[in-house]
Write an enzyme that holds these catalytic residues in place. Sequence first.
Site: not given
Ligand code: ACO
Length: 431
Positions: A313, A371
């Site tokens: 998140h 979720d």
């Molecule tokens: N699975 C694997 N790796 C992940 C995940 C994941 N679900 N989420 C983040 N990471 C990793 C990224 O690859 C990144 O790694 P790095 O630092 O080595 O490059 C690090 O964790 C940080 O992730 P970001 O994408 O930069 O974080 P951001 O804050 O931009 O993204 C997000 C947040 C979009 C929610 C992300 O965690 C994601 O895509 N999760 C899966 C989708 C999801 O469940 N969304 C629901 C959000 S809650 C809602 O809307 C109600």
Amino acid sequence: MKLSENKATLSFSNGKPSVDFPVYSGSVGPDVIDIRKLYGETDMFTYDPGFLSTAACQSAITYIDGDKGELLYRGYPIDQLATKRDFMDICYLILNGDLPDAAQKIDFDAQVTNHTMVNEQLHFFMRGFRRDAHPMAVLTGLVGALSAFYHDSTDITNPRHRHISAIRLIAKMPTLVAMAYKYSKGQPFIYPQNSLSYTGNFLRMMFANPCEDYVVNPVVERALDRIFILHADHEQNASTSTVRLCGSSGTNPFAAIAAGVACLWGPAHGGANEACLNMLEHLQANGGIEKVGEFMEQVKDKNSGVRLMGFGHRVYKNYDPRAKLMQQTCKEVLKDLNLENDPLFKLAMEVERIALEDPYFVERKLYPNVDFYSGIVQRAIGIPTDLFTAIFSLARTVGWIAQWNEMLSDPEYKIGRPRQLYNGASFRDIK
Ligand code: ACO
């Protein structure tokens, strides 16, 4: 907001004079540096794609402490609200700032109940869609179309109109979502039943048919009501910011909320519960618990393009408090429906267990979000996967409309107009 004694000073390495900026404090949470005069004084913008460090507004509705894993609506913690109050109370709270007393609750429930029907013409509008249209495509269209039917409440400068629009949107969303579902099944639309609760009425509009009586299961009703509560607002997330930006142009509330629905559809936002359930089902069909380890290796491999949906998140760097409540609800529903041995739930628990012990997730502070379990609950209730995000839209409508209303009431409100760092071609003539 309160002017802090501190100020922020921006200095430059090229000898330009430094500039001071005021710092403001809210009631809780990080202070903000007020950079509104930055461009005027320095001829520079800030650069913050994704709004990682930018507060776009002030708000008194929802507060999240991502490090603590805390979520407050109007100051009340989400676990107390979810266990002690119903969704109508939460709507009242989010819209008005305080929980209703007994008389206010009766009045508010009656207002919402009296607006649950939609203009009959919407049935014909609905029939223009293909039966296999995605419910979010249908909902984006239907919510936008409300502005064509309720002209008497679209003067955004009139607080009474804004209130009526808020009630209409909260009241009609369940009807529209259920219509989208019934249409996809080729079944007749079921009209709202005013003697039922908000959530009970929604369940009936979804699952009743004209040939049989429908009895609302109280455990399922409570579970869905909790899903609504947990999704009601979440401060300046992508769809809420979309509603604010769209509404800042002065457009009508139905158009602004339709923009929010469209934004929520994306898999990085509201579409994650659908994506998460699809992921679990795919994993179940391809080896189940035995293959979790292999799947996790794919998730950790940046080249695979696979993410663990329902994990991570932007704001929570700790367990999402909503995920804990959702896991508990999941157990209650599965027990009541005699699905305690549901293989998908077992798989989800195993994925969570492995992830929470894995350094990849621990170091990046990736925890289950709301979720992760909500899809399993909805599936058990009988809600099809492609309707999950529409249910989320239904629940988030109160947050969107409250935030939109707050923006319009804010004396500092201006049309939203971000700036850019241009790196395209500079001036050139056509040869
Ligand atoms: N699975 C694997 N790796 C992940 C995940 C994941 N679900 N989420 C983040 N990471 C990793 C990224 O690859 C990144 O790694 P790095 O630092 O080595 O490059 C690090 O964790 C940080 O992730 P970001 O994408 O930069 O974080 P951001 O804050 O931009 O993204 C997000 C947040 C979009 C929610 C992300 O965690 C994601 O895509 N999760 C899966 C989708 C999801 O469940 N969304 C629901 C959000 S809650 C809602 O809307 C109600």
